[in-house]
Motif scaffolding. Structure first.
Motif, mmCIF file in Angstrom:
data_model
loop_
_atom_site.group_PDB
_atom_site.id
_atom_site.type_symbol
_atom_site.label_atom_id
_atom_site.label_comp_id
_atom_site.label_asym_id
_atom_site.label_seq_id
_atom_site.Cartn_x
_atom_site.Cartn_y
_atom_site.Cartn_z
ATOM 1 N N GLU A 118 1.563 23.284 0.305
ATOM 2 C CA GLU A 118 2.491 22.343 0.930
ATOM 3 C C GLU A 118 1.780 21.023 1.224
ATOM 4 N N PHE A 119 2.211 19.984 0.559
ATOM 5 C CA PHE A 119 1.676 18.646 0.811
ATOM 6 C C PHE A 119 2.808 17.756 1.291
ATOM 7 N N GLU A 120 2.509 16.933 2.277
ATOM 8 C CA GLU A 120 3.489 15.953 2.728
ATOM 9 C C GLU A 120 3.311 14.681 1.921
ATOM 10 N N LEU A 121 4.437 14.066 1.576
ATOM 11 C CA LEU A 121 4.366 12.806 0.850
ATOM 12 C C LEU A 121 3.665 11.760 1.705
ATOM 13 N N PRO A 122 2.827 10.911 1.099
ATOM 14 C CA PRO A 122 2.086 9.926 1.880
ATOM 15 C C PRO A 122 3.019 8.932 2.566
ATOM 16 N N GLU A 123 2.611 8.505 3.729
ATOM 17 C CA GLU A 123 3.409 7.528 4.463
ATOM 18 C C GLU A 123 3.422 6.201 3.722
ATOM 19 N N ASN A 124 4.595 5.639 3.596
ATOM 20 C CA ASN A 124 4.736 4.345 2.948
ATOM 21 C C ASN A 124 4.408 3.242 3.955
ATOM 22 N N ARG A 125 3.302 2.548 3.704
ATOM 23 C CA ARG A 125 2.886 1.508 4.645
ATOM 24 C C ARG A 125 3.466 0.149 4.312
ATOM 25 N N ASP A 126 4.188 0.054 3.190
ATOM 26 C CA ASP A 126 4.819 -1.212 2.800
ATOM 27 C C ASP A 126 6.272 -1.204 3.258
ATOM 28 N N ARG A 127 6.472 -1.360 4.570
ATOM 29 C CA ARG A 127 7.814 -1.200 5.125
ATOM 30 C C ARG A 127 8.354 -2.457 5.783
ATOM 31 N N ASP A 128 7.606 -3.543 5.749
ATOM 32 C CA ASP A 128 8.082 -4.759 6.389
ATOM 33 C C ASP A 128 9.360 -5.244 5.707
ATOM 34 N N SER A 129 10.355 -5.621 6.494
ATOM 35 C CA SER A 129 11.634 -6.049 5.918
ATOM 36 C C SER A 129 11.501 -7.354 5.142
#
Length: 300
Positions: free
Chosen positions: A154-165
């Motif tokens: 079980e691996f969690e998808l990496p957090e998306n750090r490119d989230r600025d609007s």
């Protein structure tokens, strides 16, 4: 004594300055292109990979999988959760192998950075990385039809750090993040190159990596395993070696063995391979680097 130290510093600065000005543009271009791909195209690339499952192309799927692996901007620790999700949805392991192998060998940032070595070397690196992914896929297809090659848990998808609007701010943040990660390696690579150019005779390189092209490819593979830390740090050194007689095949062997056996990549790959398959991966990577180096030396 002081005058001697001052003279050595001037010599080192001379070599450092030349290398820095020759390479910096390509490093900066690679950073920019890599960030553009990461911010605006990453999701589409991985979605296109996932959509391959809807196509009945069987073994031929390793071709687009290998190409998409090169386009993927993620590091290996970011790639593993993505391919784990592919595996969970039923994607063929030979396609996953092609995607992961080509992703290890090359990414958009490193591709454009490689143009500092000349257009021919950059294109050869692109072709070899694509073929390396395809060969890895074929290997898994031939020898692991009845048993699993990967051991995804079980691996969690990496957090998306490119989230600025704001898209412009999102891109700037990604560029800055890449600069912080790669610039120290870039400076270290330029410094080591300057030290090499000042204190190591050029005949050493031409004798080791140039005159005997078969041995040169093998030696370059052997050196690539322990010396490769980051593409940003090795391009200046390879550039200097090529200028002093290193063959194209030897350079390519170094650039294949290096990322394939880089400690961070090995740590990530070992997560999803058992001990036996991990050793097979190491042998495969070293043999692939050496064979590609020998072939390129024959024709270039």
């Amino acid at each position: 004594m002081a005058e001697s130290i001052r003279r050595e510093f001037i010599y080192l600065w001379y070599y450092f300055d030349i290398q820095f000005r020759q390479i910096f543009f390509y490093w900066a271009l690679g950073i920019f292109i890599g960030s553009v791909v990461s911010v605006f195209l990453k999701k589409q690339i991985h979605s296109r990979m996932a959509s391959l499952q809807d196509k009945k192309i069987r073994l031929w799927g390793i071709l687009p999988a290998s190409a998409l692996g090169i386009l993927s901007p993620l590091c290996m620790y970011g790639t593993i959760p993505i391919v784990a999700s592919f595996s969970k949805s039923g994607m063929r392991e030979d396609w996953i192998a092609a995607f992961m192998m080509s992703s290890i060998l090359l990414n958009p940032q490193l591709l454009f950075y490689s143009f500092a070595l000349g257009t021919e070397i950059a294109v050869l690196r692109l072709l070899v990385s694509f073929l390396g992914g395809c060969i890895a896929g074929i290997f898994v297809y031939l020898f692991f039809r009845k048993r699993n090659f990967y051991e995804f848990t079980e691996f969690e998808l990496p957090e998306n750090r490119d989230r600025d609007s704001n898209l412009f701010l999102r891109l700037l943040k990604n560029i800055w993040r890449n600069v912080k990660i790669t610039f120290p390696y870039f400076l270290l690579g330029v410094l080591l190159t300057a030290l090499y150019q000042r204190y190591i005779p050029s005949q050493w390189v031409s004798g080791l990596f140039g005159s005997n092209r078969g041995l040169g490819a093998l030696m370059a593979t052997a050196l690539g395993v322990p010396l490769y830390t980051c593409g940003g740090g090795t391009i200046p050194l390879i550039s200097a070696w090529l200028g002093e007689g290193m063959s194209k095949g030897s350079a390519m062997a170094f650039m294949i063995a290096g990322p394939a056996t880089k400690l961070t990549n090995l740590g990530a790959v070992k997560i999803v391979l058992g001990a036996r398959n991990f050793m097979m991966y190491l042998v495969f990577s070293v043999l692939m680097a050496t064979v590609f180096g020998l072939v390129i030396n024959l024709f270039f």
